[in-house]
Write a protein that holds these residues in place. Structure first.
Motif, short mmCIF file in Angstrom:
data_model
loop_
_atom_site.label_atom_id
_atom_site.label_comp_id
_atom_site.label_asym_id
_atom_site.label_seq_id
_atom_site.Cartn_x
_atom_site.Cartn_y
_atom_site.Cartn_z
N VAL A 149 0.82 -1.20 0.00
CA VAL A 149 0.00 0.00 0.00
C VAL A 149 0.86 1.26 0.00
O VAL A 149 0.53 2.25 -0.66
CB VAL A 149 -0.94 0.00 1.23
N MET A 150 1.97 1.25 0.74
CA MET A 150 2.84 2.42 0.79
C MET A 150 3.40 2.75 -0.59
O MET A 150 3.54 3.92 -0.95
CB MET A 150 3.98 2.18 1.78
N LEU A 151 3.73 1.72 -1.38
CA LEU A 151 4.22 1.96 -2.73
C LEU A 151 3.12 2.53 -3.61
O LEU A 151 3.37 3.41 -4.44
CB LEU A 151 4.77 0.66 -3.33
N ASP A 152 1.90 2.05 -3.43
CA ASP A 152 0.77 2.58 -4.19
C ASP A 152 0.55 4.06 -3.87
O ASP A 152 0.27 4.87 -4.77
CB ASP A 152 -0.51 1.79 -3.87
N ILE A 153 0.68 4.41 -2.59
CA ILE A 153 0.53 5.82 -2.18
C ILE A 153 1.68 6.65 -2.75
O ILE A 153 1.49 7.78 -3.20
CB ILE A 153 0.50 5.92 -0.64
N ALA A 154 2.89 6.07 -2.73
CA ALA A 154 4.08 6.79 -3.20
C ALA A 154 3.93 7.28 -4.63
O ALA A 154 4.44 8.34 -4.99
CB ALA A 154 5.31 5.90 -3.07
N ARG A 155 3.23 6.52 -5.47
CA ARG A 155 3.10 6.87 -6.88
C ARG A 155 2.36 8.20 -7.08
O ARG A 155 2.43 8.79 -8.15
CB ARG A 155 2.38 5.76 -7.63
N PHE A 156 1.66 8.67 -6.06
CA PHE A 156 0.92 9.92 -6.17
C PHE A 156 1.66 11.10 -5.53
O PHE A 156 1.11 12.20 -5.45
CB PHE A 156 -0.47 9.77 -5.52
N THR A 157 2.88 10.88 -5.09
CA THR A 157 3.65 11.96 -4.45
C THR A 157 4.53 12.68 -5.47
O THR A 157 4.85 12.13 -6.51
CB THR A 157 4.52 11.39 -3.31
N PRO A 158 4.93 13.94 -5.18
CA PRO A 158 5.63 14.77 -6.17
C PRO A 158 7.01 14.28 -6.59
O PRO A 158 7.47 14.64 -7.67
CB PRO A 158 5.75 16.12 -5.46
N TYR A 162 8.01 10.95 -6.75
CA TYR A 162 8.05 9.56 -7.23
C TYR A 162 8.43 9.48 -8.71
O TYR A 162 9.38 8.79 -9.08
CB TYR A 162 6.70 8.87 -7.01
N GLY A 163 7.70 10.18 -9.55
CA GLY A 163 7.98 10.12 -10.98
C GLY A 163 9.34 10.68 -11.34
O GLY A 163 10.04 10.13 -12.19
N TYR A 164 9.72 11.76 -10.66
CA TYR A 164 11.01 12.40 -10.91
C TYR A 164 12.16 11.45 -10.61
O TYR A 164 13.08 11.26 -11.43
CB TYR A 164 11.09 13.66 -10.05
N VAL A 165 12.13 10.82 -9.45
CA VAL A 165 13.22 9.92 -9.07
C VAL A 165 13.16 8.63 -9.89
O VAL A 165 14.21 8.09 -10.27
CB VAL A 165 13.17 9.63 -7.56
N ALA A 166 11.97 8.15 -10.19
CA ALA A 166 11.85 6.95 -11.03
C ALA A 166 12.44 7.21 -12.41
O ALA A 166 13.15 6.35 -12.98
CB ALA A 166 10.38 6.54 -11.16
N LEU A 167 12.19 8.40 -12.95
CA LEU A 167 12.76 8.76 -14.25
C LEU A 167 14.28 8.91 -14.16
O LEU A 167 15.00 8.52 -15.08
CB LEU A 167 12.12 10.07 -14.72
N SER A 168 14.76 9.47 -13.05
CA SER A 168 16.21 9.62 -12.85
C SER A 168 16.91 8.27 -12.76
O SER A 168 18.05 8.11 -13.21
CB SER A 168 16.48 10.42 -11.57
N TRP A 221 15.94 5.60 -14.32
CA TRP A 221 15.62 4.79 -15.49
C TRP A 221 16.84 4.28 -16.24
O TRP A 221 16.87 3.11 -16.64
CB TRP A 221 14.70 5.56 -16.43
N PRO A 222 17.87 5.11 -16.47
CA PRO A 222 19.06 4.57 -17.16
C PRO A 222 19.71 3.40 -16.44
O PRO A 222 20.39 2.58 -17.06
CB PRO A 222 20.01 5.78 -17.22
N LEU A 223 19.48 3.32 -15.12
CA LEU A 223 20.05 2.23 -14.33
C LEU A 223 19.11 1.03 -14.28
O LEU A 223 19.54 -0.12 -14.45
CB LEU A 223 20.35 2.70 -12.91
N THR A 224 17.82 1.27 -14.03
CA THR A 224 16.90 0.18 -13.69
C THR A 224 15.92 -0.19 -14.80
O THR A 224 15.29 -1.25 -14.71
CB THR A 224 16.07 0.58 -12.46
N ASP A 225 15.74 0.64 -15.82
CA ASP A 225 14.71 0.42 -16.84
C ASP A 225 13.33 0.26 -16.22
O ASP A 225 12.46 -0.45 -16.74
CB ASP A 225 15.03 -0.83 -17.67
N GLY A 226 13.12 0.93 -15.09
CA GLY A 226 11.81 0.89 -14.44
C GLY A 226 11.64 -0.22 -13.42
O GLY A 226 10.59 -0.31 -12.78
N TRP A 255 5.65 5.38 -19.03
CA TRP A 255 4.60 6.39 -19.03
C TRP A 255 4.15 6.76 -17.61
O TRP A 255 3.66 7.88 -17.39
CB TRP A 255 3.41 5.94 -19.87
N VAL A 256 4.33 5.86 -16.66
CA VAL A 256 3.94 6.16 -15.27
C VAL A 256 4.80 7.30 -14.73
O VAL A 256 4.29 8.26 -14.13
CB VAL A 256 4.09 4.90 -14.39
N ALA A 257 6.11 7.20 -14.94
CA ALA A 257 7.01 8.26 -14.47
C ALA A 257 6.76 9.56 -15.22
O ALA A 257 6.73 10.64 -14.61
CB ALA A 257 8.46 7.82 -14.64
#
Length: 251
Positions: free
Chosen positions: A188-197, A199-205, A207-212, A223-225
């Protein structure tokens, strides 16, 4: 006059002498990387196209860059709200030049925060499979972090000048704790995290390492990030615009 080199130098020196700026935008991300990245027992383990140290380094660099952009732009907005514009009218510097000087200062310190963490990471074992992943990650972090300047402007225009910068950086720290930045979240905490300011920024940062790929084994589509960044960019722009309108009504 569009930009004053003298004012730019003064602003830079002023921030370097500010213990708050040094502690929260430069020292804190480096210390957190050293604690949770470089010195951790799992630091050298594989993570995507690099190791865990690189993963933590990216997270801390993104956090420090966002804090630098938001806190410094909030200070600029607070100064403008206090009537600094009337003082500028007595100098050759235009309002646009003042704004550009403040923005350049904020971007410079954001880049400095990024560089501090990356240099520390390079010196302590952070590794990626390819050199371009370092460059791509740094470019994403610094480029997307510009949107947190809008957040800082909004906070600076809405709140008391004495507390605006602190509120902006504390908000970023709060968002980081609940945005899957400081620690891996699940359920649930991860689901909530996706709506925080953040989340997308750091996930995109990352991306070159993790491919999501997440630490839970799940994978976020790109597209989520991107959607998260776009939505928060619109919200931050709306906050800044509302702050400008509010400031004008008070004049």
């Amino acid at each position: 006059m569009s930009i004053s080199a003298t004012m730019l130098r003064i602003e830079g020196v002023r921030q370097l002498r500010n213990p708050y700026t040094l502690a929260f935008t430069l020292a804190m991300p480096v210390v957190m990387y050293m604690l949770f990245g470089a010195s951790a027992a799992y630091a050298s383990r594989s993570a995507g196209h690099g190791n865990v140290s690189f993963y933590v380094m990216v997270s801390m660099a993104a956090y420090g860059t966002a804090v630098a952009m938001s806190s410094l732009t909030s200070l600029a907005a607070s100064e403008a709200k206090q009537g600094w514009g009337r003082q500028l009218a007595m100098t050759p510097l235009t309002t646009a030049g003042y704004a550009a000087t403040k923005l350049i200062t904020a971007v410079a310190f954001a880049a400095l925060a990024l560089a501090a963490v990356f240099v520390t990471g390079a010196a302590t074992g952070a590794a990626a499979d390819d050199l371009w992943r370092w460059a791509a990650t740094a470019g994403i972090i610094l480029g997307v972090a510009l949107m947190y300047g809008l957040f800082g402007l909004g906070v600076g225009l809405f709140f008391n000048p004495d507390s605006a910068a602190a509120l902006a950086s504390i908000s970023m720290t709060f968002f980081a704790f609940f945005g899957n930045v400081f620690m891996p979240l699940d359920g649930v905490m991860l689901d909530i995290a996706r709506f925080t300011p953040l989340y997308g920024y750091v996930a995109l940062s990352r991306w070159p390492l993790t491919d999501g790929m997440l630490t839970t084994g799940q994978t976020d589509p790109l597209w989520v990030a991107l959607l998260s960044v776009a939505v928060w960019l619109v919200l931050f722009a709306s906050l800044a615009l509302a702050g400008v309108k509010r400031a004008r009504r008070r004049q």
